[in-house]
Design an enzyme around this catalytic site. Structure first.
Site, PDB file in Angstrom:
ATOM      1  N   GLU A 167      -9.876  -9.634  -7.834  1.00  0.00           N
ATOM      2  CA  GLU A 167      -8.676  -8.895  -7.458  1.00  0.00           C
ATOM      3  C   GLU A 167      -7.518  -8.939  -8.507  1.00  0.00           C
ATOM      4  O   GLU A 167      -7.067  -8.052  -9.108  1.00  0.00           O
ATOM      5  CB  GLU A 167      -8.028  -8.719  -6.096  1.00  0.00           C
ATOM      6  N   ARG A 214      -2.178 -14.090   4.221  1.00  0.00           N
ATOM      7  CA  ARG A 214      -2.815 -13.517   5.389  1.00  0.00           C
ATOM      8  C   ARG A 214      -2.026 -13.551   6.811  1.00  0.00           C
ATOM      9  O   ARG A 214      -1.970 -12.846   7.413  1.00  0.00           O
ATOM     10  CB  ARG A 214      -4.272 -14.050   5.518  1.00  0.00           C
ATOM     11  N   THR A 265      -5.473  -6.953  10.529  1.00  0.00           N
ATOM     12  CA  THR A 265      -5.798  -5.730  10.036  1.00  0.00           C
ATOM     13  C   THR A 265      -5.139  -4.538  11.068  1.00  0.00           C
ATOM     14  O   THR A 265      -4.650  -3.658  10.538  1.00  0.00           O
ATOM     15  CB  THR A 265      -7.410  -5.623   9.693  1.00  0.00           C
ATOM     16  N   HIS A 296      -1.885  -5.551   1.602  1.00  0.00           N
ATOM     17  CA  HIS A 296      -3.294  -5.983   1.049  1.00  0.00           C
ATOM     18  C   HIS A 296      -2.878  -7.621   1.087  1.00  0.00           C
ATOM     19  O   HIS A 296      -2.104  -7.646   0.167  1.00  0.00           O
ATOM     20  CB  HIS A 296      -4.089  -5.205   0.249  1.00  0.00           C
ATOM     21  N   ASN A 302      -1.923   0.383   6.789  1.00  0.00           N
ATOM     22  CA  ASN A 302      -1.385  -1.237   7.542  1.00  0.00           C
ATOM     23  C   ASN A 302      -0.453  -2.024   6.337  1.00  0.00           C
ATOM     24  O   ASN A 302      -0.373  -2.832   6.327  1.00  0.00           O
ATOM     25  CB  ASN A 302      -2.430  -1.875   8.073  1.00  0.00           C
ATOM     26  N   TYR A 352     -12.110  -1.439  -3.970  1.00  0.00           N
ATOM     27  CA  TYR A 352     -12.719  -1.831  -2.799  1.00  0.00           C
ATOM     28  C   TYR A 352     -14.187  -1.706  -2.510  1.00  0.00           C
ATOM     29  O   TYR A 352     -14.747  -1.513  -1.572  1.00  0.00           O
ATOM     30  CB  TYR A 352     -11.978  -0.851  -1.400  1.00  0.00           C
ATOM     31  N   PHE A 372     -15.219   3.776   7.025  1.00  0.00           N
ATOM     32  CA  PHE A 372     -13.992   3.977   6.535  1.00  0.00           C
ATOM     33  C   PHE A 372     -13.702   4.078   5.128  1.00  0.00           C
ATOM     34  O   PHE A 372     -12.603   4.491   4.735  1.00  0.00           O
ATOM     35  CB  PHE A 372     -12.829   3.328   7.271  1.00  0.00           C
ATOM     36  N   LYS A 416       0.843  -1.206  -0.004  1.00  0.00           N
ATOM     37  CA  LYS A 416      -0.074  -0.003   0.210  1.00  0.00           C
ATOM     38  C   LYS A 416       0.697   1.431  -0.062  1.00  0.00           C
ATOM     39  O   LYS A 416       2.128   1.075   0.351  1.00  0.00           O
ATOM     40  CB  LYS A 416      -1.043  -0.187   1.169  1.00  0.00           C
TER      41      LYS A 416
HETATM   42  P1  ADP Z   1      -7.907  -6.650   5.640  1.00  0.00           P
HETATM   43  O1  ADP Z   1      -7.079  -5.779   4.887  1.00  0.00           O
HETATM   44  O2  ADP Z   1      -7.226  -6.978   6.694  1.00  0.00           O
HETATM   45  O3  ADP Z   1      -8.503  -8.096   4.942  1.00  0.00           O
HETATM   46  P2  ADP Z   1     -10.459  -5.393   5.784  1.00  0.00           P
HETATM   47  O4  ADP Z   1     -10.914  -5.991   4.449  1.00  0.00           O
HETATM   48  O5  ADP Z   1     -11.566  -5.469   7.025  1.00  0.00           O
HETATM   49  O6  ADP Z   1      -8.955  -5.749   6.126  1.00  0.00           O
HETATM   50  O7  ADP Z   1     -10.575  -3.826   5.314  1.00  0.00           O
HETATM   51  C1  ADP Z   1      -9.755  -3.472   4.168  1.00  0.00           C
HETATM   52  C2  ADP Z   1      -8.824  -2.189   4.662  1.00  0.00           C
HETATM   53  O8  ADP Z   1      -9.695  -1.198   5.020  1.00  0.00           O
HETATM   54  C3  ADP Z   1      -7.979  -2.629   5.864  1.00  0.00           C
HETATM   55  O9  ADP Z   1      -6.712  -3.271   5.335  1.00  0.00           O
HETATM   56  C4  ADP Z   1      -7.568  -1.111   6.353  1.00  0.00           C
HETATM   57  O10 ADP Z   1      -6.581  -0.485   5.367  1.00  0.00           O
HETATM   58  C5  ADP Z   1      -8.946  -0.500   6.035  1.00  0.00           C
HETATM   59  N1  ADP Z   1      -9.718  -0.606   7.172  1.00  0.00           N
HETATM   60  C6  ADP Z   1     -10.213  -1.635   7.849  1.00  0.00           C
HETATM   61  N2  ADP Z   1     -10.876  -1.475   9.194  1.00  0.00           N
HETATM   62  C7  ADP Z   1     -10.768  -0.028   9.229  1.00  0.00           C
HETATM   63  C8  ADP Z   1     -11.067   0.706  10.103  1.00  0.00           C
HETATM   64  N3  ADP Z   1     -11.791   0.423  11.094  1.00  0.00           N
HETATM   65  N4  ADP Z   1     -10.715   2.131   9.994  1.00  0.00           N
HETATM   66  C9  ADP Z   1      -9.724   2.509   8.978  1.00  0.00           C
HETATM   67  N5  ADP Z   1      -9.659   1.951   7.969  1.00  0.00           N
HETATM   68  C10 ADP Z   1      -9.845   0.588   8.090  1.00  0.00           C
HETATM   69 MG    MG Z   2     -10.158  -7.844   3.273  1.00  0.00          MG
END
Ligand code: ADP
Ligand code: MG
Length: 138
Positions: free
Chosen positions: A126, A85, A91, A115, A112, A49, A57, A9
């Site tokens: 994707e 993962r 996350t 992805h 974070n 997304y 968010f 990212k």
């Molecule tokens: P992951 O990337 O671990 O699969 P999710 O699919 O739940 O997580 O969310 C996609 C992305 O959205 C996350 O990697 C992160 O960048 C962002 N995100 C998730 N939860 C939050 C939150 N509560 N506040 C802000 N950004 C978030």
């Molecule tokens: Mg995800």
């Protein structure tokens, strides 16, 4: 054999950890079968997304994902989806296990660093979002 999509990212590119992320994937035995650096538009990030469009968010996440370049890649190997993962970590970096990418590099739950697809269906969507057949494998 399974395929998955991963992204370094914008915060990961800014922190200069592209190689570090790729190295962790390679050390786990996964093979990189497609790779490129791209800058997403806001609309590109929204399309990627789209499953999160109702989340509070979504606006902030798509601003973040389009603020600078990212590195997208297709990884192939046994259990590639769950392997990636696991290497990524939770996350929220505060909940991520020791030694995971997010534990080591993520700034917060949004920024974070990495992805990874969460299921075969999302991996399929994707991978096709970023790569055409000519760009994969070889
Ligand atoms: P992951 O990337 O671990 O699969 P999710 O699919 O739940 O997580 O969310 C996609 C992305 O959205 C996350 O990697 C992160 O960048 C962002 N995100 C998730 N939860 C939050 C939150 N509560 N506040 C802000 N950004 C978030
Ligand atoms: Mg995800």
């Amino acid at each position: 054999m399974e395929r998955t999509l991963s992204i370094v990212k914008p915060d990961g590119v800014e922190k200069n950890v592209i190689g570090e992320v790729i190295s962790r994937f390679e050390k786990s035995g996964l093979n990189i079968i497609a790779l490129k650096r791209v800058k997403l538009t806001k609309s590109d990030a929204e399309g990627f997304y789209t499953v999160h469009k109702e989340r509070p968010f979504f606006g902030s996440l798509t601003d973040f994902m389009s603020r600078g370049p990212v590195v997208v890649m297709v990884l192939e190997g046994e259990d590639a989806i769950s392997k990636v993962r696991e290497i990524m970590g939770a996350t929220n970096p505060q909940e991520a296990a020791e030694g995971t990418i997010r534990k080591d590099f993520a700034s917060n739950i949004e920024e974070n660093t990495v992805h990874g697809s969460d299921s075969p269906e999302s991996a399929d969507f994707e991978i096709n979002y970023f790569f055409n057949a000519l760009e994969i494998g070889g």
